[in-house]
Design an enzyme around this catalytic site. Structure first.
Site, PDB file in Angstrom:
ATOM      1  N   ARG A 149       0.974  -1.145   0.124  1.00  0.00           N
ATOM      2  CA  ARG A 149       0.206   0.029   0.016  1.00  0.00           C
ATOM      3  C   ARG A 149       0.823   1.315  -0.077  1.00  0.00           C
ATOM      4  O   ARG A 149       2.219   1.213   0.515  1.00  0.00           O
ATOM      5  CB  ARG A 149      -0.955  -0.137   1.359  1.00  0.00           C
ATOM      6  CG  ARG A 149      -1.677  -1.245   1.328  1.00  0.00           C
ATOM      7  CD  ARG A 149      -2.748  -1.071   2.746  1.00  0.00           C
ATOM      8  NE  ARG A 149      -3.438  -2.533   2.828  1.00  0.00           N
ATOM      9  CZ  ARG A 149      -3.204  -3.339   3.314  1.00  0.00           C
ATOM     10  NH1 ARG A 149      -1.993  -3.624   3.995  1.00  0.00           N
ATOM     11  NH2 ARG A 149      -4.138  -4.405   3.549  1.00  0.00           N
ATOM     12  N   LYS A 173      -2.461  -2.729   8.090  1.00  0.00           N
ATOM     13  CA  LYS A 173      -3.424  -2.232   8.638  1.00  0.00           C
ATOM     14  C   LYS A 173      -3.680  -3.027   9.954  1.00  0.00           C
ATOM     15  O   LYS A 173      -3.541  -4.089  10.060  1.00  0.00           O
ATOM     16  CB  LYS A 173      -4.861  -2.637   7.818  1.00  0.00           C
ATOM     17  CG  LYS A 173      -5.029  -1.588   6.497  1.00  0.00           C
ATOM     18  CD  LYS A 173      -6.315  -2.110   5.832  1.00  0.00           C
ATOM     19  CE  LYS A 173      -6.391  -1.177   4.775  1.00  0.00           C
ATOM     20  NZ  LYS A 173      -7.722  -1.446   3.954  1.00  0.00           N
ATOM     21  N   HIS A 244      -2.225   2.844  -6.064  1.00  0.00           N
ATOM     22  CA  HIS A 244      -2.499   1.557  -5.834  1.00  0.00           C
ATOM     23  C   HIS A 244      -2.598   0.717  -7.174  1.00  0.00           C
ATOM     24  O   HIS A 244      -2.820  -0.462  -7.011  1.00  0.00           O
ATOM     25  CB  HIS A 244      -4.026   1.680  -5.566  1.00  0.00           C
ATOM     26  CG  HIS A 244      -4.491   0.849  -4.264  1.00  0.00           C
ATOM     27  ND1 HIS A 244      -3.748   0.651  -3.143  1.00  0.00           N
ATOM     28  CD2 HIS A 244      -5.382  -0.094  -3.993  1.00  0.00           C
ATOM     29  CE1 HIS A 244      -4.379  -0.086  -2.259  1.00  0.00           C
ATOM     30  NE2 HIS A 244      -5.463  -0.699  -3.104  1.00  0.00           N
ATOM     31  N   ARG A 247       0.016  -2.030  -6.720  1.00  0.00           N
ATOM     32  CA  ARG A 247      -0.442  -3.041  -6.068  1.00  0.00           C
ATOM     33  C   ARG A 247      -1.281  -4.104  -6.713  1.00  0.00           C
ATOM     34  O   ARG A 247      -1.012  -5.152  -6.431  1.00  0.00           O
ATOM     35  CB  ARG A 247      -1.170  -2.350  -4.606  1.00  0.00           C
ATOM     36  CG  ARG A 247      -1.362  -3.235  -3.714  1.00  0.00           C
ATOM     37  CD  ARG A 247      -1.852  -2.325  -2.599  1.00  0.00           C
ATOM     38  NE  ARG A 247      -2.692  -3.413  -1.680  1.00  0.00           N
ATOM     39  CZ  ARG A 247      -2.348  -4.131  -0.492  1.00  0.00           C
ATOM     40  NH1 ARG A 247      -0.911  -4.392  -0.279  1.00  0.00           N
ATOM     41  NH2 ARG A 247      -3.358  -4.879   0.292  1.00  0.00           N
ATOM     42  N   HIS A 270      -3.839  -8.907   3.167  1.00  0.00           N
ATOM     43  CA  HIS A 270      -5.333  -9.216   3.570  1.00  0.00           C
ATOM     44  C   HIS A 270      -5.597 -10.089   4.607  1.00  0.00           C
ATOM     45  O   HIS A 270      -5.064 -11.220   4.620  1.00  0.00           O
ATOM     46  CB  HIS A 270      -5.913  -9.652   2.250  1.00  0.00           C
ATOM     47  CG  HIS A 270      -5.957  -8.715   1.076  1.00  0.00           C
ATOM     48  ND1 HIS A 270      -6.149  -9.091  -0.292  1.00  0.00           N
ATOM     49  CD2 HIS A 270      -5.579  -7.450   0.897  1.00  0.00           C
ATOM     50  CE1 HIS A 270      -6.172  -7.996  -1.199  1.00  0.00           C
ATOM     51  NE2 HIS A 270      -5.694  -7.228  -0.326  1.00  0.00           N
ATOM     52  N   TYR A 279      -9.018 -10.618  -7.681  1.00  0.00           N
ATOM     53  CA  TYR A 279      -7.899 -10.644  -8.522  1.00  0.00           C
ATOM     54  C   TYR A 279      -7.794 -12.060  -9.378  1.00  0.00           C
ATOM     55  O   TYR A 279      -7.099 -12.312 -10.255  1.00  0.00           O
ATOM     56  CB  TYR A 279      -6.635 -10.442  -8.074  1.00  0.00           C
ATOM     57  CG  TYR A 279      -6.380  -9.219  -7.218  1.00  0.00           C
ATOM     58  CD1 TYR A 279      -5.986  -8.165  -8.064  1.00  0.00           C
ATOM     59  CD2 TYR A 279      -6.402  -9.088  -6.142  1.00  0.00           C
ATOM     60  CE1 TYR A 279      -6.056  -6.755  -7.390  1.00  0.00           C
ATOM     61  CE2 TYR A 279      -6.364  -7.936  -5.318  1.00  0.00           C
ATOM     62  CZ  TYR A 279      -5.997  -6.803  -6.043  1.00  0.00           C
ATOM     63  OH  TYR A 279      -5.695  -5.567  -5.404  1.00  0.00           O
TER      64      TYR A 279
END
Length: 298
Positions: A149, A173, A244, A247, A270, A279
């Site tokens: 990110r 995150k 992004h 990414r 994730h 994806y």
């Protein structure tokens, strides 16, 4: 009893019909989904009433590799959740393994990505004979090599990068930590950048920021976005681009080269496999080598 049959499935479907008046077509679809799942578990030595979340995630990855659509998987998960709620209510299981599994998002557009040729053109756009251009080239290389990110990239410090081991420690995150391989290309550019450019950008100011701004401070996400847009114009890339986008390209190209969905989930940071599912429009093969063999610049 065959591996497809299970008395709990019939009891659940009968209860569903009595309680909700489920249409015959939906009821049969649930039956087929649950029987298929039961057979899949049986082939792996697992029992329908004795599994956890990981088994469900593994099955979702298998369904994706088999080419099942998101709508079909959403129906499967809906039936599976109903089944385990029924088992929990009747005291047949202690906890519902589907609680932390997200439904696939239907109708969500695929993220914008770039072809490998476009990525090569973008990476080659910065003028690497000056410190600013060399910094930008190195940032783009790291962004594409690691799928970070933008907030993770601009926040990198020197101690997060281990060039000898070829990995970068990323705090994503929720401050979740992950180790991501850099690959030979990114390592080479980092070595050159640290040797030739970073000191000039800092101008003698002390800092542990890996990629400082011209003022020697941590770069903002907005500043890096503008830098990427500039380099995309130089590279004559027609696709609308953002930080992004690289990414997304990282994930898409890894999957296109045979990467395993669960490995890409881990590399992207994730928390749930379903976030990575978007994806998989190009996912076809299992990963043979985690990074170096399959990543285009590994």
């Amino acid at each position: 009893m065959s591996t497809l049959e299970h008395p709990l499935i019939d009891r659940f479907l009968d209860a569903l019909w009595l309680e909700k008046g489920l249409a015959d077509n939906t009821r049969e679809a649930y039956r087929n989904d649950l029987q298929q799942f039961n057979a899949w578990l049986d082939g792996r030595g697992l029992r329908l009433e004795g599994i956890g979340r990981d088994a469900i995630l593994d099955h979702l990855a298998w369904r994706l590799e088999q080419g099942y659509k998101a709508r079909s998987t959403a129906r499967f998960l809906s039936g599976l959740r109903g089944f385990y709620r029924y088992c929990l209510r009747d005291g047949l299981i202690a906890e519902d393994p589907t609680l932390q599994v997200d439904l696939p998002q239907l109708g969500k557009p695929l993220p914008k990505s770039l072809s490998e040729a476009d990525v090569e053109a973008l990476l080659a756009a910065p003028e690497v004979d000056d410190p600013l251009g060399l910094r930008d080239r190195t940032m783009l290389e790291v962004l594409y090599a690691c799928g970070l990110r933008v907030s993770e990239l601009v926040g990198l410090t020197l101690e997060q990068v281990n060039l000898r081991q070829g990995v970068v420690k990323v705090f994503g995150k929720g401050s979740k930590e992950r180790l991501v391989p850099l690959g030979e290309e990114a390592i080479g550019w980092l070595e050159r950048y640290l040797r030739e450019a970073r000191g000039d950008l800092l101008g003698g100011r002390p800092s542990d920021v890996l990629f400082p701004s011209l003022r020697g401070e941590q770069m903002t996400r907005q500043t890096f976005w503008h830098r990427i847009k500039h380099h995309a114009q130089v590279a004559a890339i027609g696709t609308s681009i953002s930080p992004h986008t690289l990414r997304h390209a990282f994930a898409t190209h890894l999957l296109n080269h045979g990467a395993d969905l669960r490995v890409v989930q881990m590399l992207l940071g994730h928390s749930d496999l379903s976030t990575t599912q978007i994806y998989t429009h190009i996912a076809r093969a299992r990963l043979q080598d985690l990074h170096a063999r399959h990543h285009p610049r590994g």
